[in-house]
Scaffold this active site. Structure first.
Site, mmCIF file in Angstrom:
data_model
loop_
_atom_site.group_PDB
_atom_site.id
_atom_site.type_symbol
_atom_site.label_atom_id
_atom_site.label_comp_id
_atom_site.label_asym_id
_atom_site.label_seq_id
_atom_site.Cartn_x
_atom_site.Cartn_y
_atom_site.Cartn_z
ATOM 1 N N LYS A 1 -6.610 0.948 -16.112
ATOM 2 C CA LYS A 1 -6.093 2.316 -16.119
ATOM 3 C C LYS A 1 -6.867 3.181 -17.121
ATOM 4 C CE LYS A 1 -1.419 1.059 -14.554
ATOM 5 N NZ LYS A 1 0.024 1.055 -14.929
ATOM 6 N N TYR B 1 0.944 4.666 -5.399
ATOM 7 C CA TYR B 1 2.252 4.586 -6.049
ATOM 8 C C TYR B 1 3.370 5.122 -5.151
ATOM 9 C CZ TYR B 1 0.367 3.227 -10.640
ATOM 10 O OH TYR B 1 -0.220 2.543 -11.685
ATOM 11 N N PHE C 1 9.705 9.453 -13.524
ATOM 12 C CA PHE C 1 8.428 9.255 -14.202
ATOM 13 C C PHE C 1 7.218 9.439 -13.288
ATOM 14 C CE2 PHE C 1 9.982 5.088 -12.780
ATOM 15 C CZ PHE C 1 8.885 4.585 -12.081
ATOM 16 N N ARG D 1 -0.321 -11.337 -12.629
ATOM 17 C CA ARG D 1 0.864 -10.698 -13.229
ATOM 18 C C ARG D 1 1.232 -11.383 -14.548
ATOM 19 N NH1 ARG D 1 2.956 -5.816 -11.311
ATOM 20 N NH2 ARG D 1 5.049 -6.504 -11.870
ATOM 21 N N ARG E 1 -0.883 -6.754 -21.788
ATOM 22 C CA ARG E 1 -0.033 -5.651 -22.259
ATOM 23 C C ARG E 1 0.591 -5.983 -23.619
ATOM 24 N NH1 ARG E 1 2.686 -4.517 -16.339
ATOM 25 N NH2 ARG E 1 1.327 -2.809 -15.651
ATOM 26 N N ASN F 1 0.065 1.486 -20.222
ATOM 27 C CA ASN F 1 0.133 0.023 -20.178
ATOM 28 C C ASN F 1 -1.127 -0.645 -19.627
ATOM 29 O OD1 ASN F 1 0.612 0.550 -17.493
ATOM 30 N ND2 ASN F 1 2.650 -0.367 -17.436
ATOM 31 N N HIS G 1 -3.090 -2.453 -14.070
ATOM 32 C CA HIS G 1 -2.230 -2.599 -12.894
ATOM 33 C C HIS G 1 -2.585 -3.899 -12.184
ATOM 34 C CE1 HIS G 1 -0.262 -1.781 -9.007
ATOM 35 N NE2 HIS G 1 -1.363 -2.303 -8.480
ATOM 36 N N GLU H 1 -2.895 -2.458 -1.106
ATOM 37 C CA GLU H 1 -3.619 -1.779 -2.194
ATOM 38 C C GLU H 1 -5.131 -2.028 -2.092
ATOM 39 O OE1 GLU H 1 -1.681 -3.270 -5.710
ATOM 40 O OE2 GLU H 1 0.141 -2.114 -5.329
HETATM 41 P P1 DAT Z 1 4.119 -2.640 -12.880
HETATM 42 O O1 DAT Z 1 2.964 -1.770 -13.270
HETATM 43 O O2 DAT Z 1 4.432 -3.649 -13.962
HETATM 44 O O3 DAT Z 1 3.966 -3.266 -11.529
HETATM 45 P P2 DAT Z 1 6.012 -0.813 -11.611
HETATM 46 O O4 DAT Z 1 5.299 -1.083 -10.349
HETATM 47 O O5 DAT Z 1 7.499 -0.979 -11.638
HETATM 48 O O6 DAT Z 1 5.420 -1.700 -12.817
HETATM 49 O O7 DAT Z 1 5.707 0.687 -12.070
HETATM 50 C C1 DAT Z 1 4.412 1.220 -11.941
HETATM 51 C C2 DAT Z 1 4.079 1.960 -13.209
HETATM 52 O O8 DAT Z 1 4.965 3.069 -13.370
HETATM 53 C C3 DAT Z 1 4.239 1.123 -14.477
HETATM 54 O O9 DAT Z 1 3.062 0.402 -14.781
HETATM 55 C C4 DAT Z 1 4.537 2.169 -15.504
HETATM 56 C C5 DAT Z 1 5.297 3.239 -14.738
HETATM 57 N N1 DAT Z 1 6.729 3.073 -14.899
HETATM 58 C C6 DAT Z 1 7.530 2.180 -14.277
HETATM 59 N N2 DAT Z 1 8.807 2.313 -14.649
HETATM 60 C C7 DAT Z 1 8.826 3.337 -15.529
HETATM 61 C C8 DAT Z 1 9.846 3.962 -16.303
HETATM 62 N N3 DAT Z 1 11.124 3.583 -16.212
HETATM 63 N N4 DAT Z 1 9.493 4.992 -17.122
HETATM 64 C C9 DAT Z 1 8.209 5.389 -17.220
HETATM 65 N N5 DAT Z 1 7.186 4.839 -16.526
HETATM 66 C C10 DAT Z 1 7.498 3.818 -15.700
HETATM 67 MG MG MG Z 2 3.897 -2.395 -9.668
#
Ligand code: DAT
Ligand code: MG
Length: 150
Positions: free
Chosen positions: A9, A49, A57, A85, A102, A112, A115, A126
């Site tokens: 990222k 996304y 968010f 992961r 992370r 973070n 991805h 993806e």
């Molecule tokens: P991951 O990246 O661990 O797969 P995710 O797919 O649930 O997590 O979410 C994608 C991204 O969105 C994540 O890396 C950071 C952001 N994100 C997720 N939940 C969030 C939240 N509650 N507040 C702020 N950003 C969030």
């Molecule tokens: Mg995810």
């Protein structure tokens, strides 16, 4: 063999740790199968996304992922999705296990660093988003593979 999509990222790029992070997946034993440097457009961000559209968010997430060039990589190997992961660590870096990417490189959920696809089905979707339009994904073998894969 299973494949997963990894993104370095914008914060990982700006902090100059992109190849350090990629090397963790490589050292785990995963085999690099695709690599691109690209600027994510809003359209691509919304596609990638899609599951988060409408969440509070989401706008911040789009602003973040489009804020700098990123690296997209495909890694393959045994259980590549879950292996990647666990190497990445939990979504919220402050709670991520030390020793994970992370857990070692991040503090904030919106910074973070990395991805990784969350299922083989997501990985397929993806990878086609990031590597579908003529970018190469290569299946190859390494001499060391018999020492990594049973
Ligand atoms: P991951 O990246 O661990 O797969 P995710 O797919 O649930 O997590 O979410 C994608 C991204 O969105 C994540 O890396 C950071 C952001 N994100 C997720 N939940 C969030 C939240 N509650 N507040 C702020 N950003 C969030
Ligand atoms: Mg995810």
């Amino acid at each position: 063999m299973e494949r997963t999509l990894i993104l370095i990222k914008p914060d990982g790029m700006q902090r100059g740790i992109s190849f350090e992070i990629l090397s963790r997946f490589e050292k785990r034993g995963l085999r690099l199968a695709g690599l691109r440097l690209l600027q994510v457009s809003r359209e691509l961000a919304e596609d990638h996304y899609g599951e988060h559209v409408g969440k509070p968010f989401f706008e911040g997430l789009v602003a973040y992922i489009t804020s700098s060039p990123i690296i997209a990589a495909v890694f393959e190997g045994t259980d590549a999705v879950s292996a990647a992961r666990s190497t990445m660590g939990g979504t919220k870096p402050v709670d991520a296990t030390p020793g994970t990417i992370r857990g070692d490189y991040g503090l904030e959920i919106g910074r973070n660093v990395v991805h990784g696809s969350d299922s083989p089905e997501s990985a397929e979707r993806e990878i086609s988003i990031f590597f579908g339009a003529g970018a190469d994904v290569i299946s190859w073998s390494r001499d060391v593979d018999s020492w990594v894969f049973e």
